[in-house]
Design an enzyme around this catalytic site. Structure first.
Site, PDB file in Angstrom:
ATOM      1  N   GLY A   9      -2.055   1.817   0.078  1.00  0.00           N
ATOM      2  CA  GLY A   9      -1.601   2.108  -1.280  1.00  0.00           C
ATOM      3  C   GLY A   9      -0.920   0.913  -1.912  1.00  0.00           C
ATOM      4  O   GLY A   9       0.164   1.024  -2.494  1.00  0.00           O
ATOM      5  N   ALA A  10      -1.599  -0.246  -1.823  1.00  0.00           N
ATOM      6  CA  ALA A  10      -0.991  -1.485  -2.327  1.00  0.00           C
ATOM      7  C   ALA A  10      -1.458  -1.826  -3.738  1.00  0.00           C
ATOM      8  O   ALA A  10      -1.178  -2.917  -4.230  1.00  0.00           O
ATOM      9  CB  ALA A  10      -1.297  -2.641  -1.372  1.00  0.00           C
ATOM     10  N   ARG A  34      -7.800   2.505  -3.268  1.00  0.00           N
ATOM     11  CA  ARG A  34      -9.138   2.881  -3.735  1.00  0.00           C
ATOM     12  C   ARG A  34      -9.604   2.024  -4.908  1.00  0.00           C
ATOM     13  O   ARG A  34     -10.783   1.966  -5.185  1.00  0.00           O
ATOM     14  CB  ARG A  34      -9.145   4.359  -4.176  1.00  0.00           C
ATOM     15  CG  ARG A  34      -9.006   5.347  -3.040  1.00  0.00           C
ATOM     16  CD  ARG A  34      -8.681   6.732  -3.580  1.00  0.00           C
ATOM     17  NE  ARG A  34      -7.437   6.718  -4.321  1.00  0.00           N
ATOM     18  CZ  ARG A  34      -6.910   7.754  -4.963  1.00  0.00           C
ATOM     19  NH1 ARG A  34      -7.545   8.909  -4.966  1.00  0.00           N
ATOM     20  NH2 ARG A  34      -5.757   7.651  -5.598  1.00  0.00           N
ATOM     21  N   ASN A  87       2.050   3.963   3.242  1.00  0.00           N
ATOM     22  CA  ASN A  87       2.681   4.199   1.935  1.00  0.00           C
ATOM     23  C   ASN A  87       1.807   5.036   0.997  1.00  0.00           C
ATOM     24  O   ASN A  87       2.324   5.753   0.147  1.00  0.00           O
ATOM     25  CB  ASN A  87       2.968   2.819   1.304  1.00  0.00           C
ATOM     26  CG  ASN A  87       3.263   2.904  -0.175  1.00  0.00           C
ATOM     27  OD1 ASN A  87       4.350   3.318  -0.588  1.00  0.00           O
ATOM     28  ND2 ASN A  87       2.285   2.528  -0.995  1.00  0.00           N
ATOM     29  N   TYR A 153       4.166  19.477  -2.390  1.00  0.00           N
ATOM     30  CA  TYR A 153       4.519  18.053  -2.199  1.00  0.00           C
ATOM     31  C   TYR A 153       5.652  17.954  -1.180  1.00  0.00           C
ATOM     32  O   TYR A 153       5.593  17.129  -0.251  1.00  0.00           O
ATOM     33  CB  TYR A 153       4.922  17.402  -3.534  1.00  0.00           C
ATOM     34  CG  TYR A 153       5.342  15.957  -3.352  1.00  0.00           C
ATOM     35  CD1 TYR A 153       4.411  14.992  -2.963  1.00  0.00           C
ATOM     36  CD2 TYR A 153       6.668  15.557  -3.521  1.00  0.00           C
ATOM     37  CE1 TYR A 153       4.800  13.657  -2.760  1.00  0.00           C
ATOM     38  CE2 TYR A 153       7.061  14.237  -3.332  1.00  0.00           C
ATOM     39  CZ  TYR A 153       6.122  13.295  -2.944  1.00  0.00           C
ATOM     40  OH  TYR A 153       6.505  11.986  -2.731  1.00  0.00           O
ATOM     41  N   VAL A 186      11.867   6.833  -7.812  1.00  0.00           N
ATOM     42  CA  VAL A 186      11.464   5.431  -7.993  1.00  0.00           C
ATOM     43  C   VAL A 186      10.514   5.380  -9.186  1.00  0.00           C
ATOM     44  O   VAL A 186       9.519   6.112  -9.226  1.00  0.00           O
ATOM     45  CB  VAL A 186      10.717   4.891  -6.745  1.00  0.00           C
ATOM     46  CG1 VAL A 186      10.550   3.380  -6.849  1.00  0.00           C
ATOM     47  CG2 VAL A 186      11.414   5.283  -5.444  1.00  0.00           C
ATOM     48  N   THR A 188       7.649   4.348 -10.770  1.00  0.00           N
ATOM     49  CA  THR A 188       6.336   3.742 -10.473  1.00  0.00           C
ATOM     50  C   THR A 188       5.298   4.562 -11.254  1.00  0.00           C
ATOM     51  O   THR A 188       5.651   5.328 -12.143  1.00  0.00           O
ATOM     52  CB  THR A 188       6.016   3.849  -8.961  1.00  0.00           C
ATOM     53  OG1 THR A 188       5.965   5.240  -8.626  1.00  0.00           O
ATOM     54  CG2 THR A 188       7.069   3.146  -8.111  1.00  0.00           C
ATOM     55  N   GLU A 189       4.060   4.465 -10.843  1.00  0.00           N
ATOM     56  CA  GLU A 189       3.025   5.310 -11.475  1.00  0.00           C
ATOM     57  C   GLU A 189       3.030   6.727 -10.894  1.00  0.00           C
ATOM     58  O   GLU A 189       2.216   7.576 -11.282  1.00  0.00           O
ATOM     59  CB  GLU A 189       1.642   4.669 -11.282  1.00  0.00           C
ATOM     60  CG  GLU A 189       1.496   3.361 -12.041  1.00  0.00           C
ATOM     61  CD  GLU A 189       0.182   2.646 -11.777  1.00  0.00           C
ATOM     62  OE1 GLU A 189      -0.757   3.257 -11.232  1.00  0.00           O
ATOM     63  OE2 GLU A 189       0.085   1.458 -12.104  1.00  0.00           O
TER      64      GLU A 189
HETATM   65  P1  NDP Z   1       2.094   4.923  -7.155  1.00  0.00           P
HETATM   66  O1  NDP Z   1       1.310   6.012  -7.800  1.00  0.00           O
HETATM   67  O2  NDP Z   1       2.616   3.823  -8.007  1.00  0.00           O
HETATM   68  O3  NDP Z   1       1.243   4.288  -5.940  1.00  0.00           O
HETATM   69  C1  NDP Z   1       0.562   5.111  -5.030  1.00  0.00           C
HETATM   70  C2  NDP Z   1      -0.380   4.267  -4.200  1.00  0.00           C
HETATM   71  O4  NDP Z   1      -1.035   5.147  -3.257  1.00  0.00           O
HETATM   72  C3  NDP Z   1      -1.459   3.597  -5.019  1.00  0.00           C
HETATM   73  O5  NDP Z   1      -1.637   2.274  -4.561  1.00  0.00           O
HETATM   74  C4  NDP Z   1      -2.705   4.426  -4.728  1.00  0.00           C
HETATM   75  O6  NDP Z   1      -3.858   3.568  -4.729  1.00  0.00           O
HETATM   76  C5  NDP Z   1      -2.421   4.890  -3.294  1.00  0.00           C
HETATM   77  N1  NDP Z   1      -3.205   6.081  -2.969  1.00  0.00           N
HETATM   78  C6  NDP Z   1      -3.076   7.336  -3.472  1.00  0.00           C
HETATM   79  N2  NDP Z   1      -4.011   8.143  -2.967  1.00  0.00           N
HETATM   80  C7  NDP Z   1      -4.772   7.382  -2.128  1.00  0.00           C
HETATM   81  C8  NDP Z   1      -5.907   7.632  -1.317  1.00  0.00           C
HETATM   82  N3  NDP Z   1      -6.465   8.853  -1.252  1.00  0.00           N
HETATM   83  N4  NDP Z   1      -6.433   6.626  -0.589  1.00  0.00           N
HETATM   84  C9  NDP Z   1      -5.879   5.396  -0.643  1.00  0.00           C
HETATM   85  N5  NDP Z   1      -4.792   5.088  -1.373  1.00  0.00           N
HETATM   86  C10 NDP Z   1      -4.259   6.069  -2.124  1.00  0.00           C
HETATM   87  O7  NDP Z   1       3.306   5.667  -6.413  1.00  0.00           O
HETATM   88  P2  NDP Z   1       4.522   5.118  -5.496  1.00  0.00           P
HETATM   89  O8  NDP Z   1       4.419   3.678  -5.283  1.00  0.00           O
HETATM   90  O9  NDP Z   1       5.771   5.673  -6.063  1.00  0.00           O
HETATM   91  O10 NDP Z   1       4.213   5.934  -4.165  1.00  0.00           O
HETATM   92  C11 NDP Z   1       4.098   5.336  -2.883  1.00  0.00           C
HETATM   93  C12 NDP Z   1       4.611   6.309  -1.840  1.00  0.00           C
HETATM   94  O11 NDP Z   1       6.005   6.525  -2.052  1.00  0.00           O
HETATM   95  C13 NDP Z   1       3.956   7.676  -1.852  1.00  0.00           C
HETATM   96  O12 NDP Z   1       3.731   8.088  -0.522  1.00  0.00           O
HETATM   97  C14 NDP Z   1       5.005   8.568  -2.517  1.00  0.00           C
HETATM   98  O13 NDP Z   1       4.895   9.906  -2.113  1.00  0.00           O
HETATM   99  C15 NDP Z   1       6.276   7.915  -2.009  1.00  0.00           C
HETATM  100  N6  NDP Z   1       7.490   8.180  -2.762  1.00  0.00           N
HETATM  101  C16 NDP Z   1       7.545   7.900  -4.106  1.00  0.00           C
HETATM  102  C17 NDP Z   1       8.721   8.139  -4.793  1.00  0.00           C
HETATM  103  C18 NDP Z   1       8.834   7.929  -6.269  1.00  0.00           C
HETATM  104  O14 NDP Z   1       9.750   8.499  -6.886  1.00  0.00           O
HETATM  105  N7  NDP Z   1       7.988   7.129  -6.883  1.00  0.00           N
HETATM  106  C19 NDP Z   1       9.917   8.646  -4.112  1.00  0.00           C
HETATM  107  C20 NDP Z   1       9.725   8.921  -2.720  1.00  0.00           C
HETATM  108  C21 NDP Z   1       8.562   8.670  -2.076  1.00  0.00           C
HETATM  109  P3  NDP Z   1      -5.283   3.932  -5.351  1.00  0.00           P
HETATM  110  O15 NDP Z   1      -5.051   4.894  -6.469  1.00  0.00           O
HETATM  111  O16 NDP Z   1      -5.824   2.603  -5.778  1.00  0.00           O
HETATM  112  O17 NDP Z   1      -6.031   4.517  -4.209  1.00  0.00           O
HETATM  113  C1  8X3 Z   2       9.203  11.439  -4.946  1.00  0.00           C
HETATM  114  C2  8X3 Z   2      10.604  11.758  -5.292  1.00  0.00           C
HETATM  115  O1  8X3 Z   2      12.157  13.690  -5.872  1.00  0.00           O
HETATM  116  O2  8X3 Z   2      10.107  13.472  -7.169  1.00  0.00           O
HETATM  117  O3  8X3 Z   2       8.942  11.686  -3.600  1.00  0.00           O
HETATM  118  O4  8X3 Z   2      10.044  14.247  -4.906  1.00  0.00           O
HETATM  119  S1  8X3 Z   2      10.735  13.362  -5.822  1.00  0.00           S
END
Ligand code: NDP
Ligand code: 8X3
Length: 252
Positions: A9-10, A34, A87, A153, A186, A188-189
Site C-alpha cells: 500500500g505504498a 494496485r 500497511n 472495519y 491520520v 490521508t486518502e
Molecule cells: P490510504 O487510502 O491513503 O492508502 C491505502 C493504501 O492501501 C493505498 O496505497 C492502497 O493502494 C493500498 N491498498 C488498499 N487496498 C489494497 C489492495 N486490495 N491491494 C493492494 N493495496 C491496497 O490510507 P492510509 O495510508 O491512511 O492507510 C494505510 C493503513 O493505515 C491502512 O491499513 C489503514 O487501515 C491504516 N490506518 C489508517 C488510519 C487513518 O486514519 N488514515 C488510522 C489507523 C490505521 P492501491 O489503491 O493503489 O491498491
Molecule cells: C482509522 C482510524 O478511528 O477512523 O483506522 O478507525 S479510525
C-alpha cells in the site's frame, strides 16, 4: 549492503511516506499497490531523489496467487527482505450493521485480514531461512476500541491485533520481530476511500483539530524498525494530541 524493506500500500498515505522515509535513510525499498502509475512515479522519485534501489510490484493483496507469484519470483538481489510493513488496508462505508452493504464487509475483511495474511505467508519463509526479520503490521485505534458504525472495519483491525499477537508467538523461535502500530486519525486518502469519493465528508473527519499526518506514522514505523537487534517494540498506539480515544476528539 543496504537493508531491504517491503511496504504494501505504498501508492498513498502512510505507505508512501514510509517508503520515502526508509529510502531517505538508505534502505532499498520494494513498493506495492494496485495503481501502477503511482508506483512508477514513486519508484522514479526514490531512485532520483535518494539514489536508492527501488522495485515496484503491482498486485492486489486479496489475490493470493498474485501475491505468491510476485514474491516467490523476486530475484536474488531483492529476495532477502529484512522488514515487511503490512500497511495496505481500507475502510469502506460507515453505517450501522443493519444498513451496511455486505460487499463492503467482504472488501475490508479480504484486504485488511486475508491480504495481510497472504503477504505475511509469502514473506516469512525467507525470514525464517535467514533466522531473522521484522514484520510491522499497521492496525489502528479501531483494533483496540469499537466506535459507532465502525463495526466491520473495527472487527478487521481487532483481527489484525490478534494476528500480531499470534505471529509474535509463532515466529519467536525464528528471531522474527513483530510490531503493531495503532494510529488514531491520520489525514490521508483513507476517509475519501471510506466515503467512496465524497470529499466533503472525508474532509469533515479532520476538521477543527490537527490530525496526524502520514509522515508522523512513517516516523513511528521507522523508529520501530531501527531499534537494536535485541530490542522489539511490540506495539504502539499513536494519537493526534486532540484525540484521547476512538470516541473523543476535541474540535474547535
Ligand atoms: P490510504 O487510502 O491513503 O492508502 C491505502 C493504501 O492501501 C493505498 O496505497 C492502497 O493502494 C493500498 N491498498 C488498499 N487496498 C489494497 C489492495 N486490495 N491491494 C493492494 N493495496 C491496497 O490510507 P492510509 O495510508 O491512511 O492507510 C494505510 C493503513 O493505515 C491502512 O491499513 C489503514 O487501515 C491504516 N490506518 C489508517 C488510519 C487513518 O486514519 N488514515 C488510522 C489507523 C490505521 P492501491 O489503491 O493503489 O491498491
Ligand atoms: C482509522 C482510524 O478511528 O477512523 O483506522 O478507525 S479510525
Amino acid at each position: 549492503m543496504s537493508r531491504i524493506v517491503l511496504v504494501t500500500g505504498a501508492t498513498a498515505g502512510i505507505g508512501e511516506a514510509t517508503a520515502e522515509l526508509f529510502a531517505q535513510e538508505g534502505w532499498d525499498v520494494i513498493i506495492t499497490g494496485r495503481r501502477a502509475e503511482r508506483l512508477q512515479l514513486l519508484q522514479k522519485k526514490i531512485e532520483s531523489k535518494y539514489g536508492n534501489r527501488c522495485l515496484s510490484l503491482c498486485f492486489d493483496v486479496r489475490d493470493q496467487a498474485a501475491v505468491n507469484q510476485q514474491i516467490s519470483t523476486l530475484d536474488v538481489n531483492w529476495r532477502d527482505i529484512d522488514v515487511l510493513v503490512n500497511n495496505a488496508g481500507l475502510a469502506s462505508g460507515r453505517a450501522p450493521i443493519q444498513d451496511a452493504d455486505p460487499n463492503d464487509w467482504e472488501l475490508m475483511l479480504d484486504t485488511n485480514v486475508k491480504g495481510l495474511l497472504y503477504v505475511t505467508h509469502a514473506v516469512t519463509p525467507g525470514m525464517i531461512a535467514r533466522k531473522g526479520g521484522h514484520i510491522i503490521n499497521i492496525s489502528s485505534i479501531a483494533g483496540k476500541q469499537v466506535y459507532a458504525n465502525g463495526n466491520v472495519y473495527c472487527a478487521s483491525k481487532h483481527a489484525v491485533d490478534a494476528l500480531c499477537k499470534g505471529m509474535r508467538i509463532d515466529l519467536l523461535p525464528h528471531g522474527i520481530k513483530v510490531t503493531s502500530i495503532n494510529p488514531g486519525a491520520v489525514d490521508t486518502e483513507f476517509s475519501i476511500v471510506r466515503f467512496k469519493g465524497d470529499k466533503e465528508s472525508a474532509a469533515n473527519v479532520y476538521k477543527g483539530y490537527t490530525p496526524l499526518y502520514a509522515e508522523d506514522i512513517a516516523d513511528t514505523i521507522y523508529y520501530a524498525a531501527s531499534r537494536p537487534k535485541h530490542v522489539t517494540i511490540n506495539e504502539l498506539i499513536v494519537m493526534p494530541t486532540a484525540q484521547a480515544s476512538a470516541h473523543y476528539i476535541v474540535k474547535e
